[in-house]
Design a protein around this motif. Sequence first.
Motif, PDB file in Angstrom:
ATOM      1  N   ASN A 108      -4.086   2.714  -6.352  1.00 51.10           N
ATOM      2  CA  ASN A 108      -4.018   3.502  -5.099  1.00 51.10           C
ATOM      3  C   ASN A 108      -4.858   4.443  -4.654  1.00 51.10           C
ATOM      4  OD1 ASN A 108      -1.409   2.228  -2.888  1.00 51.10           O
ATOM      5  ND2 ASN A 108      -1.441   1.390  -5.081  1.00 51.10           N
ATOM      6  N   ARG A 144       0.761  -1.016  -0.182  1.00 46.32           N
ATOM      7  CA  ARG A 144       0.022   0.324  -0.039  1.00 46.32           C
ATOM      8  C   ARG A 144       0.846   1.446  -0.407  1.00 46.32           C
ATOM      9  NH1 ARG A 144      -5.057   1.305   1.680  1.00 46.32           N
ATOM     10  NH2 ARG A 144      -4.981   3.644   2.896  1.00 46.32           N
ATOM     11  N   SER A 145       0.529   2.110  -1.095  1.00 46.36           N
ATOM     12  CA  SER A 145       1.906   3.597  -1.043  1.00 46.36           C
ATOM     13  C   SER A 145       0.960   4.815   0.249  1.00 46.36           C
ATOM     14  CB  SER A 145       0.629   4.197  -2.111  1.00 46.36           C
ATOM     15  OG  SER A 145       0.800   5.865  -2.247  1.00 46.36           O
ATOM     16  N   ALA A 148      -8.455   3.687  -1.070  1.00 48.69           N
ATOM     17  CA  ALA A 148      -7.354   4.169  -1.066  1.00 48.69           C
ATOM     18  C   ALA A 148      -6.500   4.767  -0.295  1.00 48.69           C
ATOM     19  CB  ALA A 148      -7.456   4.351  -2.691  1.00 48.69           C
TER      20      ALA A 148
END
Length: 541
Positions: free
Chosen positions: A391, A310-311, A471
Motif C-alpha cells: 500500500n 486497499r488502504s 498504491a
Amino acid sequence: MLFAMLAALCEVAAIGLFGRITDEVLTTRDLDAFWSPAVTWLGLAGVAGMASLAGTYATALGAERFLLRLRDRVFAHIQRMSPDFSENRRLGDLMARLTDDIEAIEELMASGLVKLFTTVASVVFFAGAAFYVRWDLALVTMALVPIFLVISKVFASRFRTAAARERRSNGEMNSVIEEGLANQSLVQAYNRQQSESQRLHGAGQGWLRANLTQAWLSGLYGPAVQVLETVCLIVVLGFGAWEISAGRLTIGGLLAFAAYLAMLYPAVQSLGEIALTVSEAAAGSDRVMEILRTRPTVTDRDTAVALTTRSRGRVEFEHVGFRYPGRRRPALKDLSFAVEPGELLVCTGPSGAGKSTLAKLLLRFYDPGSGRILLDGVDIRDLTRASLRDNITILHQETLIFSGSVRDNLAYGRPDATHDELIRAAELAGVHDFVKTLPRGYDTRVGQRGRLLSGGQRQRVAIARAILRDAPVLVLDEPMTGLDQATATRIMEPLRRLMAGRTTILITHDLRQVPPDARVIELEPAVRTGLIRLRRQRVTV
C-alpha cells in the motif's frame, strides 16, 4: 553412497580373484583354471564401473541441488534484512560469500560427506580382507594407521588458518574489483586508474600468499604420507618374504595382501584429505553463518494481520522517536504529524534532520524506538510487512534501475500488469515519447543501473513504475536530486499526475517546485529536542 559401497566391494572381490589366479594359474601353469575367474573378474569390473558412474552422477546431482538451495537461502535472508545491512558492507565481499564460500561448503556437505562415508567403507572392507588373508600381518600394518591420522590433524589445523585468510582476501579482492568497475567513470575522470590497479594488486597479493600457503601445505602433505606408505609396504613385503620362505604364506596370498594394502592406505590418506576439505569449508562456513546469524531488525509480530482491502491512506506519526543502531544521536525525537487521504505533505529541512528516516520507518525498514506510526488508525507493527508495503510506493533519492529492458523496469512493481496498463503508465510519466526513439522500444536494455538512459529518463521510468504500482500512499524522497532546473520542471508534470488522489509525503530541501497549496513541515536536527516547523510557525514537539 550405496553405489560407492558396491564399487568398493567389487574391487575387494577382484583383488581376491587376482590372488586366486596367481596361485591356481600362474604358479601351476594351468591355463584351464584361468577362464572362470577371468570372466568373473571382467563382470565385477563392469558392475564396478556402472556403480561408479551412477554414484558420481548422483553425488553431482545432490551437490548442485544443495549448492542452489543454500545460496537461495542465504540470499533470501539478506533480502529480509534492512537496506542498511548491505549498505554497511562491501558488496564484493557479500558476493564472495554467496559464491565462493558457499561452494567451499558444498564441496564438504555434499561430495565431501559422500567421500567420507565411502572412504570409511573402503577402509573397513580392505582392512577386513587383509585380516582375512593374514590377521597377524594385518595387525602390524594397522599399527601404523594412527600415524596417518596424526599427520592429517596437524596439517588440517594449519590449513584451516590459511583457508580463512584466503576467504577474507578473496572477499577483499572482489570488493576492490566491484568498486572499481561500478565507479569507472569517476576513476577515469580523476586519473586514478593506477591507484585502483595498485589497490587490486595489494588485495591480490594477500590472496596470493594465502593460496601459496595452502598449496605448500597440500603439496607437503602428499609426499609425507607417501613416504609413510612406502615404509609400510616395505615392512609388509619384508615380513611376507620371510613368511613365504618359511612356507606359511603363498606368493598369491602375499600379492593379494599387498594389493589390499595398496588400496587401504590411499583410503586412509583420503581421510586426511577430507580433513583438509573440512578446514577449507569451515573457513567459508564461518563467513556464511555470520550472515545467517544476523537477525533482521524488523520482523512480523505473531499477531500481525494482512491488509485484505486497499488502504484509505491516512498516515499519522504519534510522538515518534528513533535512533539508528550504534549511534548516540537520535535521528528523530518526539515527532508528530498526520497526513489525510489525498493530501500532499512536504517535509523539508537540512541534511541530517531525519527526513529520509521518515520513509524508512513508514516502510518498516526500522521500527521506532518510541511512539507509533498509524495507517488508517492501525499501528503498522500490527500489519504484515508485505501487505503494508503493498500500500506504499516510494521513489528513492537515487533512481534505482535494473539492467534489464525498459519493460522489465516498468513492470517491476507490478509484474501482472497488462500491456495496455503499462503503456498508459508510460504515457502519463512521459516515458512513451523517448521509448519510441530507442532501437528496440520497450525491449531495449538500459544497461547497468540504467546508465544508457539520461538522468531525466531514468527518473521518468521510476515515476511510470510508481504509477503502474498504484498504491494509495506515495513517498517521494528527494525526487529532483541530480537534475537541472529545466529537467526538474519537466519532471514535476508527471509527478503531479502520480500524486493525484494519493496521500503523498514529499521529502525535499528544494521548495521551488513545491505546489503552493501544499502543507509544509520543516525538521531541524534533533540535539536536545525534536523540532518541526510548520509554515510560518515554529512548534516544539
